[in-house]
Write an enzyme that holds these catalytic residues in place. Structure first.
Site, short mmCIF file in Angstrom:
data_model
loop_
_atom_site.label_atom_id
_atom_site.label_comp_id
_atom_site.label_asym_id
_atom_site.label_seq_id
_atom_site.Cartn_x
_atom_site.Cartn_y
_atom_site.Cartn_z
N GLY A 185 0.85 -1.19 0.00
CA GLY A 185 0.00 0.00 0.00
C GLY A 185 0.88 1.24 0.00
O GLY A 185 2.05 1.18 0.40
N CYS A 228 6.03 0.01 7.15
CA CYS A 228 5.59 1.17 6.38
C CYS A 228 6.77 1.61 5.53
O CYS A 228 7.90 1.66 6.03
CB CYS A 228 5.18 2.30 7.34
SG CYS A 228 4.70 3.83 6.52
N LEU A 229 6.51 1.92 4.27
CA LEU A 229 7.63 2.31 3.40
C LEU A 229 8.28 3.61 3.87
O LEU A 229 9.41 3.90 3.47
CB LEU A 229 7.14 2.44 1.95
CG LEU A 229 6.76 1.10 1.27
CD1 LEU A 229 6.11 1.35 -0.08
CD2 LEU A 229 7.97 0.18 1.12
N HIS A 252 -4.28 1.45 7.88
CA HIS A 252 -2.94 2.05 7.83
C HIS A 252 -2.88 3.19 6.80
O HIS A 252 -2.42 4.29 7.10
CB HIS A 252 -1.93 0.95 7.49
CG HIS A 252 -0.52 1.40 7.37
ND1 HIS A 252 0.49 0.96 8.20
CD2 HIS A 252 0.08 2.26 6.50
CE1 HIS A 252 1.63 1.55 7.86
NE2 HIS A 252 1.42 2.33 6.81
N GLU A 253 -3.40 2.91 5.61
CA GLU A 253 -3.33 3.93 4.54
C GLU A 253 -4.28 5.09 4.83
O GLU A 253 -3.95 6.26 4.60
CB GLU A 253 -3.66 3.32 3.18
CG GLU A 253 -2.76 2.17 2.73
CD GLU A 253 -1.28 2.45 2.84
OE1 GLU A 253 -0.86 3.63 2.78
OE2 GLU A 253 -0.53 1.48 3.02
N HIS A 266 -2.75 7.60 7.06
CA HIS A 266 -1.76 8.49 6.43
C HIS A 266 -2.42 9.80 5.99
O HIS A 266 -1.80 10.86 6.03
CB HIS A 266 -1.13 7.83 5.20
CG HIS A 266 0.09 7.00 5.50
ND1 HIS A 266 1.23 7.52 6.05
CD2 HIS A 266 0.34 5.68 5.30
CE1 HIS A 266 2.15 6.57 6.17
NE2 HIS A 266 1.63 5.43 5.74
N GLN A 286 2.77 10.12 1.35
CA GLN A 286 4.09 9.48 1.42
C GLN A 286 4.98 9.86 0.25
O GLN A 286 6.20 9.67 0.31
CB GLN A 286 3.95 7.94 1.48
CG GLN A 286 3.37 7.43 2.79
CD GLN A 286 3.29 5.92 2.78
OE1 GLN A 286 2.33 5.36 2.26
NE2 GLN A 286 4.28 5.26 3.35
ZN ZN Z 1 2.60 3.62 5.71
#
Ligand code: ZN
Length: 197
Positions: A46, A93-94, A137-138, A141, A51
């Site tokens: 995701g 998480c990236l 999670h997304e 963000h 991000q």
């Molecule tokens: Zn993330």
């Protein structure tokens, strides 16, 4: 194909609440294309617009297993309309490279959103599945909330962040979630996973 830079934890844009999308314009489509190219290049499941430095309410998810053709789901202006149950989730998480955090999440969520053409849809995911966790999670963000804000053990999380040369938890953002914690303590544990959102 445009793979763009993913912002790391510590960048203010990750804490900036994102704005509603009023029209799926060519600019929005380009951001979504960049999200898709970048997520696959980085092997994430995701990725949310903030991000990559774009504070608009859009994210993508692909929880398909290896070998399945790529099938990114695009969420624009998402809204969680139902959330029940609780699970603990070991997630990445990236924006937090190689850090895996033990978090509290709802087990079941239902989201309504617009798809890549601006058409409304509803998606439901249950039992703490990868999709259920990724949707929460997304969605977070877009409100400037990050996985460490859901830490079950902030001291353990700070240790992991220090090991990865990332800033410590910002306690102003910590989510209390006493009810979730109570429920998690009385429910079976999820298996550890190593995917990054
Ligand atoms: Zn993330």
């Amino acid at each position: 194909m445009s793979v763009v830079k993913i912002l790391r934890y510590g960048d203010e844009k990750l804490r900036t609440p994102s704005k509603e999308v009023h029209k799926v314009s060519s600019k929005v489509k380009k951001i979504i294309k960049n999200l898709i190219d970048t997520m696959y290049a980085e092997n994430g499941v995701g990725l949310a617009a903030p991000q990559i430095g774009e504070n608009i309410r859009a994210f993508i998810i692909d929880v398909g297993v290896n070998g399945e053709p790529a099938n990114p789901i695009v969420f624009i202006n998402p809204k969680i309309i139902e959330k029940t149950g609780a699970v603990n989730s070991f997630e990445g998480c990236l924006s937090f490279p190689d850090a895996f955090i033990n978090t509290r999440r709802y087990a079941n969520v239902k989201i309504k959103a617009l798809d890549k053409n601006g058409k409304p849809f509803v998606m439901e995911a249950n039992e703490g599945s990868l999709l259920a966790i990724a949707m929460q999670h997304e969605n977070d963000h877009l409100d400037g909330i990050l996985l460490v804000d859901h830490s079950r053990n902030r001291f353990e999380t700070d240790q992991i962040l220090a090991e990865k040369d990332l800033p410590p938890i910002d306690t102003n953002y910590l989510q209390e979630e006493a009810e979730l914690e109570e429920e998690i303590k009385n429910s079976p544990q999820l298996e550890e996973s190593n995917v990054q959102n």
